[in-house]
Design a protein around this motif. Structure first.
Motif, mmCIF file in Angstrom:
data_model
loop_
_atom_site.group_PDB
_atom_site.id
_atom_site.type_symbol
_atom_site.label_atom_id
_atom_site.label_comp_id
_atom_site.label_asym_id
_atom_site.label_seq_id
_atom_site.Cartn_x
_atom_site.Cartn_y
_atom_site.Cartn_z
ATOM 1 N N HIS A 72 0.839 -1.198 0.000
ATOM 2 C CA HIS A 72 0.000 0.000 0.000
ATOM 3 C C HIS A 72 0.877 1.252 0.000
ATOM 4 O O HIS A 72 0.667 2.175 -0.800
ATOM 5 N N HIS B 297 -8.705 0.385 -4.526
ATOM 6 C CA HIS B 297 -7.831 1.446 -4.030
ATOM 7 C C HIS B 297 -7.397 2.258 -5.245
ATOM 8 O O HIS B 297 -6.883 1.708 -6.210
ATOM 9 N N CYS C 281 -8.858 5.095 -0.086
ATOM 10 C CA CYS C 281 -9.357 4.486 1.145
ATOM 11 C C CYS C 281 -8.981 5.300 2.379
ATOM 12 O O CYS C 281 -9.416 4.993 3.482
ATOM 13 N N ASP D 190 -6.101 5.462 3.734
ATOM 14 C CA ASP D 190 -5.202 4.601 4.511
ATOM 15 C C ASP D 190 -5.943 3.760 5.533
ATOM 16 O O ASP D 190 -5.381 3.355 6.556
ATOM 17 N N TYR D 191 -7.189 3.483 5.277
ATOM 18 C CA TYR D 191 -7.973 2.561 6.111
ATOM 19 C C TYR D 191 -8.413 1.425 5.214
ATOM 20 O O TYR D 191 -9.292 1.559 4.388
ATOM 21 N N TRP D 192 -7.728 0.330 5.307
ATOM 22 C CA TRP D 192 -8.080 -0.816 4.484
ATOM 23 C C TRP D 192 -8.145 -1.997 5.340
ATOM 24 O O TRP D 192 -8.278 -3.061 5.243
#
Length: 81
Positions: free
Chosen positions: A45, A68, A77, A79-81
């Motif tokens: 990521h 993404h 996202c 940085d929230y996955w």
């Protein structure tokens, strides 16, 4: 597994190789699309965000739960996955 072994294992993720291949073999303006059936790891990521920022390319990655969209060093996202 010690930290050096973990670091060596992260080098060989297929998503990173796919992005490198796409950078070499696709037109500069074309988005890069990556599909995978597992969740994207944190290292990949961060790699996608860095490449999108450095190369000015859009990267679209589909993992097991969402799309993404990486552009200009950020991900859709948040940085929230």
């Amino acid at each position: 597994m010690n930290s050096e072994e973990k670091e060596l294992n992260l080098v060989h993720h297929s998503e990173k190789m796919a992005v490198a291949f796409a950078l070499m073999n696709s037109p500069a303006a074309a988005p890069i699309r990556i599909m995978k059936n597992l969740r994207i790891c944190g290292d990949c990521h961060a790699f996608f965000k860095s490449v999108a920022e450095m190369k000015g390319r859009e990267i679209i990655a589909r993992d097991s739960s969402r799309f993404h969209h990486f552009s200009n060093g950020t991900c859709s996202c948040g940085d929230y996955w």
